[in-house]
Design a protein around this motif. Structure first.
Motif, mmCIF file in Angstrom:
data_model
loop_
_atom_site.group_PDB
_atom_site.id
_atom_site.type_symbol
_atom_site.label_atom_id
_atom_site.label_comp_id
_atom_site.label_asym_id
_atom_site.label_seq_id
_atom_site.Cartn_x
_atom_site.Cartn_y
_atom_site.Cartn_z
ATOM 1 N N ASN A 148 4.702 8.386 -2.250
ATOM 2 C CA ASN A 148 4.207 8.588 -0.867
ATOM 3 C C ASN A 148 5.217 8.621 0.153
ATOM 4 O O ASN A 148 5.203 9.574 1.363
ATOM 5 N N LEU A 189 -5.486 2.446 -5.011
ATOM 6 C CA LEU A 189 -5.921 1.952 -3.804
ATOM 7 C C LEU A 189 -7.205 1.262 -4.219
ATOM 8 O O LEU A 189 -7.862 0.287 -3.425
ATOM 9 N N THR A 211 1.056 -1.160 0.034
ATOM 10 C CA THR A 211 0.063 -0.123 0.016
ATOM 11 C C THR A 211 0.819 1.242 -0.087
ATOM 12 O O THR A 211 0.453 2.259 -0.628
ATOM 13 N N HIS A 226 -2.835 5.661 1.458
ATOM 14 C CA HIS A 226 -1.360 5.465 1.281
ATOM 15 C C HIS A 226 -0.297 6.188 1.976
ATOM 16 O O HIS A 226 0.768 5.742 2.073
#
Length: 269
Positions: free
Chosen positions: A52, A36, A28, A235
């Protein structure tokens, strides 16, 4: 052969259940917001993205990592020092009410930590220690009942003849502790240090209650604040969780021998 197959099958299932949450964190953390919803949680997003993690590292998150590392180091040092002194006093020194005081202290292990959070917060508020490093560290830096119990049991297992020989040579209680007992307590001290590092790094409830500013915010609280009233940035939460997980993985890789020893020692004691 059938028993072996069943045994290894059960171990494989247990290992998969244990590792699967970490796999979800890893997968993730490298997905975009669109991936997602378009891919299954257990499948990687393609192409993977490092944005991220980069976004988390570009903000205030490294500061929270540093705060957590400082808190963990101070709590571990305090635990090792004060717990050792207290445990040695309960195990070797003779004074009135020693056993009663020890068992009353150990009995607090049966009280859930959530029960004491509000009284602790009220005490810290009266002392004007809310949202300070002193308030964050004070309840645990001077030792815990579990740590004192573990070290006391280890001290009691050491031969009394060592102390008697040291007393004949003119050594006092402090010299005996520092020069005779502590070198023999390295396995127990390693166990206590590992347990304290893991519990301090993952601490959430007390830092959430006692801190409110960025100067004292730790990783767990920072990750929890990514959830707001509108939605959850999964995320980003997983990217933060991955960053928080890396130091613990490093601790396991480099100190796995001592971690296994700590499991054996705590099981025996």
């Amino acid at each position: 052969m059938t028993k072996r197959i069943l045994l290894y099958a059960a171990l494989a299932v247990g290992a998969f259940v244990s590792v699967f949450p970490y796999l979800l964190v890893l997968l993730t953390a490298f997905k975009t917001q669109a991936q997602l919803t378009s891919t299954a949680p257990w499948l990687p997003g393609w192409p993977p993205t490092g944005r991220n993690v980069a976004d988390m590292l570009a903000g205030d998150f490294p500061r929270f990592v540093l705060n957590t590392a400082v808190m963990t180091a101070l709590l571990t040092a305090g635990q090792l020092v004060f717990t050792t002194f207290a445990a040695y006093a309960f195990a070797r020194l003779r004074f009135r009410g020693r056993d009663v005081l020890f068992w009353l202290f150990v009995a607090t292990m049966m009280v859930p930590s959530a029960v004491t959070m509000i009284p602790l917060f009220l005490i810290m508020r009266e002392l004007d220690l809310v949202n300070t490093w002193w308030g964050l560290l004070a309840p645990y830096v001077l030792g815990t009942p579990y740590g004192i119990f573990l070290m006391r049991q280890f001290f009691k297992g050491l031969p009394a003849g060592l102390e008697e020989a040291a007393r004949i040579d003119g050594a006092g209680p402090l010299t005996i502790l520092l020069r005779v007992m502590l070198p023999l307590c390295r396995p127990a001290l390693g166990t206590l240090a590992i347990i304290t590092v893991i519990s301090s790094w993952n601490s959430f409830l007390w830092p959430l209650i006692i801190t409110s500013g960025d100067d004292t915010k730790v990783i767990t609280v920072a990750i929890a604040t990514l959830k707001d009233g509108i939605g959850v940035d999964y995320h980003l939460m997983m990217a933060g969780s991955l960053i928080a997980l890396v130091p613990m993985v490093a601790v396991f890789v480099f100190f796995q021998k001592y971690i296994v020893r700590s499991v054996v020692l705590t099981g025996l004691k």
